[in-house]
Write an enzyme that holds these catalytic residues in place. Structure first.
Site, PDB file in Angstrom:
ATOM      1  N   GLY A  22      -3.596 -17.741 -11.747  1.00  0.00           N
ATOM      2  CA  GLY A  22      -2.519 -17.390 -12.571  1.00  0.00           C
ATOM      3  C   GLY A  22      -1.528 -18.477 -12.460  1.00  0.00           C
ATOM      4  N   ARG A  34     -20.449 -13.162  -6.943  1.00  0.00           N
ATOM      5  CA  ARG A  34     -20.627 -14.265  -6.783  1.00  0.00           C
ATOM      6  C   ARG A  34     -21.434 -14.866  -5.571  1.00  0.00           C
ATOM      7  NH1 ARG A  34     -16.441 -18.314  -8.918  1.00  0.00           N
ATOM      8  NH2 ARG A  34     -14.971 -16.576  -8.969  1.00  0.00           N
TER       9      ARG A  34
HETATM   10  C1  UD1 Z   1      -5.464 -13.172  -8.363  1.00  0.00           C
HETATM   11  C2  UD1 Z   1      -4.132 -13.315  -8.892  1.00  0.00           C
HETATM   12  C3  UD1 Z   1      -3.891 -14.859  -9.612  1.00  0.00           C
HETATM   13  C4  UD1 Z   1      -4.111 -15.771  -8.451  1.00  0.00           C
HETATM   14  C5  UD1 Z   1      -5.391 -15.603  -7.829  1.00  0.00           C
HETATM   15  C6  UD1 Z   1      -5.631 -16.628  -6.634  1.00  0.00           C
HETATM   16  C7  UD1 Z   1      -3.675 -10.921  -9.797  1.00  0.00           C
HETATM   17  C8  UD1 Z   1      -3.374 -10.393 -10.936  1.00  0.00           C
HETATM   18  N1  UD1 Z   1      -4.070 -12.427  -9.809  1.00  0.00           N
HETATM   19  O1  UD1 Z   1      -6.318 -13.429  -9.278  1.00  0.00           O
HETATM   20  O2  UD1 Z   1      -2.655 -14.997 -10.023  1.00  0.00           O
HETATM   21  O3  UD1 Z   1      -3.972 -17.338  -9.109  1.00  0.00           O
HETATM   22  O4  UD1 Z   1      -5.625 -14.248  -7.316  1.00  0.00           O
HETATM   23  O5  UD1 Z   1      -7.017 -16.515  -6.212  1.00  0.00           O
HETATM   24  O6  UD1 Z   1      -3.053 -10.813  -8.904  1.00  0.00           O
HETATM   25  N2  UD1 Z   1      -8.532  -7.024  -4.878  1.00  0.00           N
HETATM   26  C9  UD1 Z   1      -8.609  -6.046  -4.560  1.00  0.00           C
HETATM   27  N3  UD1 Z   1      -8.528  -4.960  -5.425  1.00  0.00           N
HETATM   28  C10 UD1 Z   1      -8.582  -4.972  -6.589  1.00  0.00           C
HETATM   29  C11 UD1 Z   1      -8.466  -6.570  -6.843  1.00  0.00           C
HETATM   30  C12 UD1 Z   1      -8.372  -7.426  -6.118  1.00  0.00           C
HETATM   31  O7  UD1 Z   1      -8.583  -5.546  -3.348  1.00  0.00           O
HETATM   32  O8  UD1 Z   1      -8.721  -4.195  -7.588  1.00  0.00           O
HETATM   33  C13 UD1 Z   1      -8.520  -8.314  -3.724  1.00  0.00           C
HETATM   34  C14 UD1 Z   1      -9.713  -9.045  -3.962  1.00  0.00           C
HETATM   35  O9  UD1 Z   1     -10.892  -8.748  -3.020  1.00  0.00           O
HETATM   36  C15 UD1 Z   1      -9.203 -10.385  -3.434  1.00  0.00           C
HETATM   37  C16 UD1 Z   1      -7.944 -10.595  -3.927  1.00  0.00           C
HETATM   38  O10 UD1 Z   1      -7.559  -9.109  -4.217  1.00  0.00           O
HETATM   39  O11 UD1 Z   1      -9.035 -10.677  -1.997  1.00  0.00           O
HETATM   40  C17 UD1 Z   1      -7.765 -11.264  -5.208  1.00  0.00           C
HETATM   41  O12 UD1 Z   1      -8.366 -10.794  -6.222  1.00  0.00           O
HETATM   42  P1  UD1 Z   1      -9.366 -11.671  -7.483  1.00  0.00           P
HETATM   43  O13 UD1 Z   1     -10.094 -10.551  -8.230  1.00  0.00           O
HETATM   44  O14 UD1 Z   1      -9.882 -12.726  -6.743  1.00  0.00           O
HETATM   45  O15 UD1 Z   1      -7.979 -12.201  -8.101  1.00  0.00           O
HETATM   46  P2  UD1 Z   1      -7.974 -13.066  -9.208  1.00  0.00           P
HETATM   47  O16 UD1 Z   1      -8.237 -12.396 -10.606  1.00  0.00           O
HETATM   48  O17 UD1 Z   1      -8.982 -14.245  -8.750  1.00  0.00           O
END
Ligand code: UD1
Ligand code: CA
Length: 455
Positions: free
Chosen positions: A137, A15
């Site tokens: 979450g 985004r």
């Molecule tokens: C996540 C949480 C959710 C919370 C939200 C807050 C989980 C499953 N969900 O959701 O409960 O309310 O954050 O913003 O944890 N990232 C990685 N590798 C991955 C996936 C994510 O490094 O494979 C990092 C992203 O860069 C980011 C963070 O983890 O900094 C959160 O990832 P994002 O995809 O934003 O999580 P949400 O689905 O929003």
């Protein structure tokens, strides 16, 4: 117990609509990830692991000075999967802290409160009360208020969707328990991801209590997903810094119209800053300094009681005590001004020293020069320091008076107390205490007629 911080920074950030990874976008000229790193690096007995994504080599390259271990998450299979990549760095006895690389304004004090909840019998979870919990979450509690689990939005029941307490994603747990829980993660959910959040329910089932802290504000735990949120956090951050400045004794005419993209070596008391002032790099500001509107200071050192009038640009330069600069002055790198120096409008100074009490008040260029004390440099004086290849020095002795519109062809020395007649082109060293001038004799052409336009 040592602390192991794992910063998740592998997300794509679609985004942002950007060719560069999200965590490299900046708040106050500093990458989002760098902010998170800085906050975490303030913790004692702490080591940091950064999880970066496939194609995120740029992140590693640009932030290679950070004292951290870098681990690549080749495919983004979820936050739990991301933490699994760091498993080799987690010791059983560590307190593990999970942070997000795109949540730049998290406070150290909040982290410390969270870490206090970590023991073999409890873990820490940072939550936030939300007006609109969409996308977060949800924290599911029992009737006594004990946390039971976190349910991701896409996996919620209708009732769970009404919960307004959201997961920030920031968690602190003992290393041994975390490793055990990570090994049990599955991806049988709506997004087919390995959710880190699933460890909460595992903890509860293992008889480990989930202790929660509420974030101080929504902004503290806000992640950047688009450029509008980036701009919002920039303003929040700037306002926080403005508040700190005021707390340390500065008067800000408008705390919402100052930008600090860097830090201060020190800030004196009773300084006054007018609107639209920008600080970059590391600045040092003495007591009672006044900075007028629209100034830019970068790595500047400003002495006590100095006044910087509006619209000045000061970069890698020093202003002595009780000096007066501007309006519209430009001090370039290595301009070193001693006490009580006056620099006026449209004066540019580069790589030059100006000793106590000297004045350069209008329309001048001073480069590669050493100017003594109590020197008066008239309007429009130029040091001609460059022949197209070499830079040469101009030396002006104490008490010299340089008439307006003089060109000093360097290398050249003007003696102490010398006077240079206005409009001179000075190519040879001038004697001390004598008047020197180079000027064509003035003549008058008698009976000369101005051209007249034909009717
Ligand atoms: C996540 C949480 C959710 C919370 C939200 C807050 C989980 C499953 N969900 O959701 O409960 O309310 O954050 O913003 O944890 N990232 C990685 N590798 C991955 C996936 C994510 O490094 O494979 C990092 C992203 O860069 C980011 C963070 O983890 O900094 C959160 O990832 P994002 O995809 O934003 O999580 P949400 O689905 O929003
Ligand atoms: Ca998110």
């Amino acid at each position: 117990m040592d602390i192991k911080t794992i910063i998740l920074a592998a997300g794509q950030g679609t985004r942002m609509r950007s060719s560069k990874p999200k965590v490299l976008h900046k708040v106050a000229d500093r990458a989002l990830l760098h902010h998170v790193y800085d906050t975490s690096a303030q913790l004692e007995n702490n080591s940091i692991v950064i999880i970066y994504g496939h194609g995120g080599e740029l992140v590693k390259e640009q932030l290679n000075t950070l004292n951290a271990d870098w681990v690549e998450q080749k495919e983004q299979l979820g936050t739990g999967h991301a933490v699994q990549q760091a498993e080799g760095f987690i010791n059983d006895s560590d307190k593990v802290l999970i942070l997000y690389g795109d949540v730049p304004l998290l406070k150290k004090s909040t982290i410390e409160r969270l870490l206090e909840n970590v023991s073999q019998k409890s873990i820490g979870l940072l939550t936030v009360e939300l007006d609109d919990p969409k996308g977060y979450g949800r924290i599911v509690r029992d009737n006594d208020g004990n946390v039971l689990k976190i349910v991701e939005e896409k996996d919620t029941t209708e009732d769970e969707r009404l919960i307004t307490e959201g997961n920030t994603g920031i968690i602190a747990t003992p290393g041994n328990l975390l490793k055990e829980w990570l090994s049990r993660l599955e991806n049988s959910n709506a997004q087919n991801e390995f959710y880190l959040t699933d460890i909460i329910e595992m903890a509860v089932n293992d008889g480990v209590r989930v202790k929660t802290n509420l974030a101080e504000s929504m902004d503290e735990v806000l992640g950047v997903n688009d450029r509008s949120q980036l701009a919002h956090l920039e303003r929040v951050y700037q306002l926080e810094q403005a508040q700190q400045l005021m707390a340390s004794g500065a008067t800000l005419r408008d705390p919402s119209r100052i930008d600090i993209r860097g830090d201060f070596e020190s800030v004196g008391q009773d300084i006054e800053i007018d609107i639209n002032v920008l600080f970059e790099g590391t600045n040092t500001i003495g007591n009672n300094v006044i900075i007028g509107a629209n100034c830019i200071l970068k790595n500047a050192v400003i002495g006590d009681d100095a006044v910087i009038l509006p619209n000045c640009i000061i970069e890698d330069a020093t202003v002595g005590v009780r000096s007066r600069i501007g309006p519209f002055a430009r001090l370039r790198p290595q301009a070193e001004l001693a006490a009580e120096v006056h620099i006026g409008n449209f004066v540019e100074i580069k790589k030059s020293t100006v000793a106590t009490g000297s004045k350069i008040n209008h329309l001048s260029y001073i480069g590669d020069a050493t100017i003594g004390s109590k020197v008066n440099i008239g309007a429009g004086t130029i040091t001609c320091n460059y022949d197209g290849v070499n830079k040469s020095q101009t030396i002006i002795g104490d008490g010299a008076f340089i008439g307006s519109s003089t060109q000093l062809i360097a290398p050249v020395t003007v003696g102490k107390g010398a006077t240079i007649g206005a409009g001179s082109t000075i190519t040879k060293d001038t004697e001390k205490e004598q008047l020197t001038l180079s000027r064509a004799k003035q003549i008058t052409i008698k009976d000369w007629q101005r051209p007249v336009k034909p009717k």
